[in-house]
Design a protein around this motif. Structure first.
Motif, mmCIF file in Angstrom:
data_model
loop_
_atom_site.group_PDB
_atom_site.id
_atom_site.type_symbol
_atom_site.label_atom_id
_atom_site.label_comp_id
_atom_site.label_asym_id
_atom_site.label_seq_id
_atom_site.Cartn_x
_atom_site.Cartn_y
_atom_site.Cartn_z
ATOM 1 N N THR A 198 -5.266 27.001 20.073
ATOM 2 C CA THR A 198 -4.762 25.962 19.178
ATOM 3 C C THR A 198 -3.401 26.383 18.642
ATOM 4 O OG1 THR A 198 -5.350 24.545 17.294
ATOM 5 C CG2 THR A 198 -5.780 26.893 17.074
ATOM 6 N N ALA A 199 -2.671 25.416 18.107
ATOM 7 C CA ALA A 199 -1.344 25.703 17.574
ATOM 8 C C ALA A 199 -1.047 24.786 16.404
ATOM 9 C CB ALA A 199 -0.275 25.530 18.656
ATOM 10 N N LEU A 200 -0.274 25.308 15.464
ATOM 11 C CA LEU A 200 0.209 24.540 14.325
ATOM 12 C C LEU A 200 1.725 24.651 14.288
ATOM 13 C CD1 LEU A 200 -2.312 25.709 11.564
ATOM 14 C CD2 LEU A 200 -2.351 23.533 12.810
ATOM 15 N N GLY A 201 2.372 23.595 13.858
ATOM 16 C CA GLY A 201 3.825 23.653 13.779
ATOM 17 C C GLY A 201 4.401 22.322 13.360
ATOM 18 N N GLY A 202 5.638 22.132 13.697
ATOM 19 C CA GLY A 202 6.297 20.886 13.322
ATOM 20 C C GLY A 202 7.769 20.919 13.672
ATOM 21 N N SER A 203 8.452 19.890 13.210
ATOM 22 C CA SER A 203 9.875 19.787 13.514
ATOM 23 C C SER A 203 10.579 18.982 12.438
ATOM 24 C CB SER A 203 10.088 19.109 14.877
ATOM 25 O OG SER A 203 9.552 17.796 14.871
ATOM 26 N N VAL A 204 11.865 19.206 12.341
ATOM 27 C CA VAL A 204 12.737 18.425 11.483
ATOM 28 C C VAL A 204 13.955 18.020 12.309
ATOM 29 C CG1 VAL A 204 14.210 18.393 9.453
ATOM 30 C CG2 VAL A 204 12.022 19.560 9.365
ATOM 31 N N VAL A 205 14.182 16.725 12.405
ATOM 32 C CA VAL A 205 15.339 16.206 13.127
ATOM 33 C C VAL A 205 16.269 15.546 12.111
ATOM 34 C CG1 VAL A 205 16.147 14.556 14.854
ATOM 35 C CG2 VAL A 205 14.046 15.856 15.252
ATOM 36 N N TYR A 206 17.549 15.868 12.188
ATOM 37 C CA TYR A 206 18.545 15.251 11.307
ATOM 38 C C TYR A 206 19.523 14.448 12.151
ATOM 39 C CZ TYR A 206 22.521 14.601 8.199
ATOM 40 O OH TYR A 206 23.540 14.038 7.474
ATOM 41 N N LYS A 207 19.724 13.185 11.775
ATOM 42 C CA LYS A 207 20.711 12.334 12.427
ATOM 43 C C LYS A 207 21.773 11.941 11.401
ATOM 44 C CE LYS A 207 17.935 10.287 16.139
ATOM 45 N NZ LYS A 207 18.842 10.716 17.225
ATOM 46 N N SER A 208 23.009 12.216 11.707
ATOM 47 C CA SER A 208 24.093 11.889 10.796
ATOM 48 C C SER A 208 24.417 10.402 10.885
ATOM 49 C CB SER A 208 25.342 12.704 11.140
ATOM 50 O OG SER A 208 25.967 12.180 12.311
ATOM 51 N N ALA A 209 25.147 9.914 9.922
ATOM 52 C CA ALA A 209 25.705 8.565 10.017
ATOM 53 C C ALA A 209 26.849 8.576 11.024
ATOM 54 C CB ALA A 209 26.190 8.111 8.645
ATOM 55 N N THR A 210 27.306 7.395 11.412
ATOM 56 C CA THR A 210 28.376 7.278 12.409
ATOM 57 C C THR A 210 29.728 7.123 11.722
ATOM 58 O OG1 THR A 210 26.864 6.225 13.978
ATOM 59 C CG2 THR A 210 29.222 5.951 14.384
ATOM 60 N N TYR A 211 30.663 7.957 12.113
ATOM 61 C CA TYR A 211 32.024 7.902 11.583
ATOM 62 C C TYR A 211 33.007 7.916 12.745
ATOM 63 C CZ TYR A 211 36.394 9.475 9.449
ATOM 64 O OH TYR A 211 37.703 9.596 9.075
ATOM 65 N N SER A 212 33.855 6.900 12.815
ATOM 66 C CA SER A 212 34.843 6.769 13.900
ATOM 67 C C SER A 212 34.171 6.872 15.266
ATOM 68 C CB SER A 212 35.940 7.836 13.761
ATOM 69 O OG SER A 212 36.685 7.635 12.580
ATOM 70 N N ASN A 213 33.006 6.241 15.388
ATOM 71 C CA ASN A 213 32.238 6.164 16.636
ATOM 72 C C ASN A 213 31.548 7.485 17.019
ATOM 73 O OD1 ASN A 213 32.805 3.377 17.320
ATOM 74 N ND2 ASN A 213 34.894 4.057 17.789
#
Length: 492
Positions: free
Chosen positions: A85-100
């Motif tokens: 078995t395994a325990l864990g996780g993740s965190v993903v960060y998405k920035s806003a869009t600036y100048s495409n």
């Protein structure tokens, strides 16, 4: 220990931050489909300055557990029934869009729990991907903390997106295949465009891959050996996917003058210009080794509440020099053995073909899929990037059926499919697969029985559970086995 503590602290801190920022959300920012692809329902918008690009970004958190039970009919020196078995996780960060421009970064962590005294790591089956076997046998580690995503996106070209860096690449031949704890990712450049009417085109130049059970990136199509690293179990240091061509070792590629770090070049084209007709074309190429092309057509016929869709898929594999290096079978057992055919008509050629057909019927919330596939009596198909040639036709959990001279037949029934990834009603998938293999090549006929369930808890929709069971009944002596998997995912 200090490195592990730092990794855990980093992940927990990010999870606490993201929870405090978004605990009040009533609509799920992100959902999870049964094929493990994530759906981002809320994305950051566009901003007018560089500072707000960071301030207006969004965190996406995930906690998960995965348990695997594998039971053999008879245990042997190479067959060990085990629980991991395994325990864990993740965190993903998405920035806003600036100048495409915008960027995405994702941290992933997993901690495996199993008794390596009674269940040696080299005998683990499906659960082996919740840790790095290479790290475990060299450092004793049962955990992984990795930067799973880190890419920049540019959208300044109309109807087009350019992505550069480490990313999930979903094409016919490459998949994130996030069925364990950390997804399969690639380091490279991908461009996707819809500039052609009714058509989507995706092209990728992928310099390296990072499989689910690896902490470091590695070659897309090279198998490690004692000359590629002095560490223990060198085969686990490079592409050690189950479907990897094990004849493409570091030593053999070097001796042949072939680049051991050759890129993987992939492309997809999807066209819907004709009503109810979907055309898909895909390719991959690894210079000086092997390449493939796939063409598929599916036509939907609607009859009131009922629809039926016949489909056909054809694959052509081209030997670009890899056959002489690694042989016709992806096991690599024929490489360098003079005069041994192993049941293959040309043991030194990777030229091959596959033909598949299916009939899919849909009524209300039910789907019936009748599928057939045949790999010609030439060479095995080489596709070790978690994209499966028989997917949607005769692919069931953990079954590889694209070896030479193999015919497969499958009946699949699905209830409550959902493209949004929210399964308030119980999702059920059942299938029976029969594979007619060529025993002269070392493969065996088998019947595979599969049932899978998934559901989002109605009163707690961001928590999803999954149970998958597969039983393999084979003609190989003492090879029957049960593969059980239970998973919890909490997305926030």
């Amino acid at each position: 220990m200090k490195k592990k503590s730092t990794q855990i602290s980093l992940l927990v801190s990010a999870l606490i931050i993201s929870t405090s920022l978004y605990s009040a959300d009533e609509i799920s920012k992100r959902t999870l489909k049964t094929n493990y692809q994530e759906v981002y329902n809320e994305k950051p918008g566009s901003v007018e300055n560089f500072r707000d690009m960071f301030l207006d970004g969004k965190f996406y958190g995930r906690l998960r557990s995965n348990t695997f039970y594998y039971a053999w009919e008879k245990e042997t020196a190479t067959q060990d029934s085990h629980l991991i078995t395994a325990l864990g996780g993740s965190v993903v960060y998405k920035s806003a869009t600036y100048s495409n421009f915008d960027f995405t970064a994702g941290l992933y962590y997993t901690q495996a729990f199993f008794d390596d005294n009674s269940d040696p790591v080299n005998l683990l089956k499906a659960g082996k991907d919740v840790l790095s076997r290479f790290d475990n046998t060299n450092t004793g580690s049962k955990s992984m903390g990795v930067l799973g995503q880190a890419y920049i996106s540019y959208k300044g070209i109309p109807k087009t997106e350019l992505l550069v860096g480490r990313q999930l690449v979903e094409t016919f031949y490459t998949k994130s295949n996030d069925t364990k704890m950390i997804p399969n990712t690639f380091d490279g450049i991908v461009i996707e465009t819809k500039i052609i009417p009714d058509t989507t085109v995706k092209l990728g130049y992928l310099a390296e891959q990072k499989l689910r059970d690896h902490t470091e990136s590695h070659s897309a199509l090279m198998y490690g050996d004692s000359n590629s690293t002095s560490s223990n179990n060198p085969a686990w240091s490079e592409n050690d996917d189950t479907a990897m061509h094990k004849g493409f070792t570091y030593t053999r590629l070097k001796a042949a003058g072939v680049d051991t770090e050759a890129p993987l070049i992939v492309g997809d084209l999807h066209n819907n210009s004709v009503e109810n007709l979907k055309i898909d074309v895909s390719f991959y190429a690894v210079p000086e080794l092997v390449s493939e092309m796939m063409a598929e057509a599916n036509y939907k016929i609607k009859m009131g509440d009922f629809s039926i869709a016949p489909g056909v898929r054809y694959i052509k594999q081209f030997d670009n020099g890899g056959g002489d290096i690694g042989g016709a079978t992806y096991s690599g057992t024929l490489a360098g053995i003079s005069g041994q055919s192993g049941g293959y008509k040309n043991a030194n050629s990777l030229d091959s073909q596959m033909l598949a057909a299916r009939l899919v019927g849909n009524y209300a919330n039910y789907k019936l899929n009748l599928g057939y596939s045949q790999v010609f009596d030439e060479a095995d198909l080489i596709t070790p990037w978690r994209g499966f040639p028989t997917a949607g036709y005769t692919r069931s959990m953990a079954r590889y059926n694209w070896m030479a001279n193999t015919k497969s037949y499958r009946v699949e029934v699905v209830r409550n499919a959902n493209k949004k990834g929210v399964y308030t009603d119980l999702f059920v998938q059942m299938s029976i697969l029969h594979t007619d293999a060529d025993e002269a090549k070392g493969y065996f006929d088998e019947n595979y029985y599969y049932v899978g369930f998934a559901q989002n808890i109605p009163s707690f929709k961001d928590l999803q559970w999954r149970l998958r069971l597969g039983y393999n009944d084979t003609k190989k002596v003492d090879a029957d086995n049960l593969d059980g998997r239970f998973e919890l995912n909490y997305l926030f």
